[in-house]
Design an enzyme around this catalytic site. Sequence first.
Site, PDB file in Angstrom:
ATOM      1  N   LYS A 126       0.836  -1.195   0.000  1.00 52.04           N
ATOM      2  CA  LYS A 126       0.000   0.000   0.000  1.00 52.04           C
ATOM      3  C   LYS A 126       0.873   1.247   0.000  1.00 52.04           C
ATOM      4  O   LYS A 126       2.015   1.223   0.462  1.00 52.04           O
ATOM      5  CB  LYS A 126      -0.938   0.026   1.216  1.00 52.04           C
ATOM      6  CG  LYS A 126      -0.230   0.068   2.565  1.00 52.04           C
ATOM      7  CD  LYS A 126      -1.217  -0.010   3.708  1.00 52.04           C
ATOM      8  CE  LYS A 126      -0.512   0.141   5.056  1.00 52.04           C
ATOM      9  NZ  LYS A 126       0.110   1.459   5.241  1.00 52.04           N
ATOM     10  N   LYS A 173       0.864   0.151  10.290  1.00 53.65           N
ATOM     11  CA  LYS A 173       1.936   0.698   9.465  1.00 53.65           C
ATOM     12  C   LYS A 173       1.621   2.147   9.101  1.00 53.65           C
ATOM     13  O   LYS A 173       0.464   2.558   9.061  1.00 53.65           O
ATOM     14  CB  LYS A 173       2.103  -0.127   8.177  1.00 53.65           C
ATOM     15  CG  LYS A 173       2.481  -1.593   8.425  1.00 53.65           C
ATOM     16  CD  LYS A 173       3.868  -1.722   9.012  1.00 53.65           C
ATOM     17  CE  LYS A 173       4.311  -3.178   9.113  1.00 53.65           C
ATOM     18  NZ  LYS A 173       3.601  -3.937  10.163  1.00 53.65           N
ATOM     19  N   ASP A 174       2.659   2.915   8.823  1.00 52.00           N
ATOM     20  CA  ASP A 174       2.521   4.331   8.535  1.00 52.00           C
ATOM     21  C   ASP A 174       1.689   4.591   7.290  1.00 52.00           C
ATOM     22  O   ASP A 174       1.679   3.792   6.352  1.00 52.00           O
ATOM     23  CB  ASP A 174       3.898   4.972   8.339  1.00 52.00           C
ATOM     24  CG  ASP A 174       4.739   4.924   9.600  1.00 52.00           C
ATOM     25  OD1 ASP A 174       5.345   3.881   9.859  1.00 52.00           O
ATOM     26  OD2 ASP A 174       4.765   5.934  10.326  1.00 52.00           O
ATOM     27  N   ARG A 175       1.048   5.750   7.273  1.00 47.77           N
ATOM     28  CA  ARG A 175       0.300   6.171   6.094  1.00 47.77           C
ATOM     29  C   ARG A 175       1.245   6.700   5.016  1.00 47.77           C
ATOM     30  O   ARG A 175       1.196   6.268   3.859  1.00 47.77           O
ATOM     31  CB  ARG A 175      -0.718   7.264   6.459  1.00 47.77           C
ATOM     32  CG  ARG A 175      -1.446   7.815   5.231  1.00 47.77           C
ATOM     33  CD  ARG A 175      -2.144   9.126   5.570  1.00 47.77           C
ATOM     34  NE  ARG A 175      -3.239   8.921   6.489  1.00 47.77           N
ATOM     35  CZ  ARG A 175      -4.476   8.610   6.127  1.00 47.77           C
ATOM     36  NH1 ARG A 175      -4.770   8.452   4.849  1.00 47.77           N
ATOM     37  NH2 ARG A 175      -5.417   8.467   7.026  1.00 47.77           N
ATOM     38  N   GLN A 231       4.368   8.453  16.450  1.00 55.01           N
ATOM     39  CA  GLN A 231       3.150   7.868  15.893  1.00 55.01           C
ATOM     40  C   GLN A 231       2.257   7.286  16.986  1.00 55.01           C
ATOM     41  O   GLN A 231       1.028   7.295  16.876  1.00 55.01           O
ATOM     42  CB  GLN A 231       3.490   6.751  14.898  1.00 55.01           C
ATOM     43  CG  GLN A 231       4.446   7.143  13.802  1.00 55.01           C
ATOM     44  CD  GLN A 231       5.881   6.760  14.117  1.00 55.01           C
ATOM     45  OE1 GLN A 231       6.438   7.190  15.113  1.00 55.01           O
ATOM     46  NE2 GLN A 231       6.474   5.953  13.259  1.00 55.01           N
TER      47      GLN A 231
END
Length: 343
Positions: free
Chosen positions: A51, A80-82, A165
Amino acid sequence: MPDPTADLPFAWGGPAGSGVLRASAEDFQVVEDLGIEPSGSGEHVLLKIRKRNLNTVEVATHIARLTGIRPRDVSYAGLKDRVAVTTQSFSVHLPGKEAPDWAELEGGNLQVLEAVRHHRKLRRGSLRGNVFTLRVRQFSGDAGALEARLQQIDEQGVPNYFGAQRFGRDGNNLQRAQALFAGEIKKLRRDKRSIWLSAARSWLFNKVLAVRVSEGTWNRLLPGDVMQLAGGRGQFPAEAEDDELASRLRNQKVHVTGPLYGKASRALQPGSAAAELEQAVLSAEQSWLDGLRRFGLEADRRSLRLSVDDLQWQLHKDELELCFGLVSGGYATAVARELFQSV
């Protein structure tokens, strides 16, 4: 609220330069390592997805909508990070059901790499780790100092801070936890509550670790410390330092731990000087301690040191590329902050 990680002390003297991270999503790449292979049969489908500029919950929502199942029946091992390109797996509970056409999920920011049946759901934290590739643009700093810092980190690791985060934009998760503890929030979804409670005790952990970094004991033994085996969850009390334990600690085979605060549990508790230090730090945050106990989180321990595996780097003109592996729960930002200041 300002970034709650901004003023945490550095282990190795501060950044060796500055640069721009995440000028684009491709500059922050993560590949999840589950440490397992799909079994090929069972009630679940294990989806491996790549992604871009999407967070994990958004992808899980898309999967639930396509399959017509409840969002809670779509599981994943970690968030998981954007703003990144990430590869991770999702388990989809489809007992006795035909799988849909997974290609319908795909678009410019999402690609299905693999779909295989599996006998059990993924659970949070049930992964071996993650491999990161970071590209830092417009790097400015002394190449010799950077090289020396990278060698230190390769040989001795970094403080295992929870990254920004965990605390949400502008520390929003901590603000919500504080409101929850004060009784200002009455009704909320369980998943939201879990995020806020986790942020609260992560903040307390960072406070303890910050003191030990300042005192130079985050990677050294104090009397009464609880140790953790590298790469696993096995823990044991360090009753006394001997040559063998000192060697294992120096070689990153074991790590000192700090508190993940909660109600009494079977987790080992420190004694002597280690316990006194933790009590001195935590006693100043009594409302947070009371809140965490009231909501039933069980006490646990977390390594104070984060080993950086297979660290590789290349500096070409003003572009720095880093590649390394971290165990589950480790933050790439904990490594990056010791190397460069993000501008």
